[in-house]
Design an enzyme around this catalytic site. Structure first.
Site, PDB file in Angstrom:
ATOM      1  N   ASP A  63      -9.487  -5.622  -4.280  1.00  0.00           N
ATOM      2  CA  ASP A  63      -8.925  -4.593  -3.411  1.00  0.00           C
ATOM      3  C   ASP A  63      -9.833  -3.373  -3.451  1.00  0.00           C
ATOM      4  OD1 ASP A  63      -7.371  -2.488  -2.281  1.00  0.00           O
ATOM      5  OD2 ASP A  63      -5.528  -3.558  -2.795  1.00  0.00           O
ATOM      6  N   SER A  78       0.828  -1.201   0.000  1.00  0.00           N
ATOM      7  CA  SER A  78       0.000   0.000   0.000  1.00  0.00           C
ATOM      8  C   SER A  78       0.867   1.258   0.000  1.00  0.00           C
ATOM      9  CB  SER A  78      -0.964  -0.051   1.191  1.00  0.00           C
ATOM     10  OG  SER A  78      -2.010   0.869   1.045  1.00  0.00           O
ATOM     11  N   HIS A  87      -7.390  -5.985  -0.027  1.00  0.00           N
ATOM     12  CA  HIS A  87      -6.209  -5.154   0.189  1.00  0.00           C
ATOM     13  C   HIS A  87      -5.279  -5.762   1.239  1.00  0.00           C
ATOM     14  CE1 HIS A  87      -3.918  -1.489  -0.090  1.00  0.00           C
ATOM     15  NE2 HIS A  87      -4.029  -1.244   1.212  1.00  0.00           N
TER      16      HIS A  87
END
Length: 274
Positions: A225, A95, A254
């Site tokens: 995600d 991320s 995610h």
């Protein structure tokens, strides 16, 4: 606690286990090095040296009012690499941490790094603009900032309970311990740093960084995600990387490195040892 100190006197906490080839992990917002528990244990037992730091303002590192942007994150990571004299390293970023990895490699080069992984990562750029019409509207990130400022503790319940791990999907098996651990990590960090980091992960343009990276890079992303949608991230990043490899994880969220650690770890190991 093991710490390094940056040029502006910020203390960065890190974990450093094992003696083999180094793997350096960069965590997502608003978490800490603890988010890599499943990967660090796995690779430690495979004979690797595993290293993860708490980004400035996060976890056990100094709760900074300044420097909460990608250039400084990358520079802090450079200090860590030099302090530990890391060579032939593999970098893995999730991320926001994927943005940190991309900026580090674009800004400081690949002399100490041989492979990298962008896992559910934010590059090339998240926010919608004329140049990035498929991005998320700025209002989405303004909403994050408003929710954080109004009631960070509740916001840090809502995110992992809902989209981060896909627990809002019909039939999802919800793990309360995972939610609580996300909340624990988030609340360890500083509100100002977390607030600033929303801009860093959403508005930083990594296009030039990606194009300059001359080592193999695995782009690993779940196609469910909900935090960093694949269409405006991995599917755009992989073609920009001179030696990029795209691997789509079907149906995964995610936070797949936690919810589906066995699958993710197998993909990481195959790439690192391939």
């Amino acid at each position: 606690m093991p710490m390094i100190k940056t040029a502006d006197d910020v203390e960065i906490f890190y974990k450093d286990w094992g003696t083999g080839r180094p793997i350096v992990f960069s965590h997502g917002w608003p978490l800490s090095a603890d988010d890599w528990d499943a990967q660090m244990l796995f690779f430690l037992h495979k004979g690797y040296r595993v290293i993860a730091h708490d980004r400035r303002g996060h976890g056990r590192s100094t709760q900074t009012a300044t420097g909460n942007e990608m250039d400084t994150y990358a520079d802090d990571l450079k200090v860590l690499f030099e302090a530990l004299d890391l060579k032939d390293a593999v970098m893995i970023g999730h991320s926001t941490g994927g943005g940190e990895v991309a900026r580090f490699l674009g800004r400081h080069g690949t002399s100490r790094v041989s492979k990298a992984v962008l896992l559910g990562a934010v590059p090339p750029i998240m926010v919608k603009s004329d140049a990035n019409p498929g991005g998320l509207p700025i209002e989405v990130f303004d909403g994050f900032r408003a929710a954080l400022a109004a009631n960070r503790a509740q916001f840090f319940v809502d995110v992992p309970t809902g989209p981060f791990y896909g627990y809002n999907r019909p039939g999802a098996k919800v793990d309360q311990g995972v939610i609580d651990n996300w909340w624990r990590q988030g609340m360890m960090g500083g509100t100002k740093a977390h607030y600033d980091c929303i801009k860093a992960f959403s508005e930083t343009d990594f296009n030039a960084d990606l194009k300059s990276i001359d080592i193999p890079v695995l782009v690993l992303h779940g196609d469910d995600d909900q935090i960093v949608p694949i269409a405006d991230s991995a599917l755009l990043s992989a073609p920009l990387l001179p030696k990029g490899v795209l691997k789509v994880m079907k149906g995964l969220p995610h936070g797949m490195a936690t919810t589906h650690a066995d699958q993710v770890n197998a993909e990481l190991l195959a790439f690192i040892e391939g």
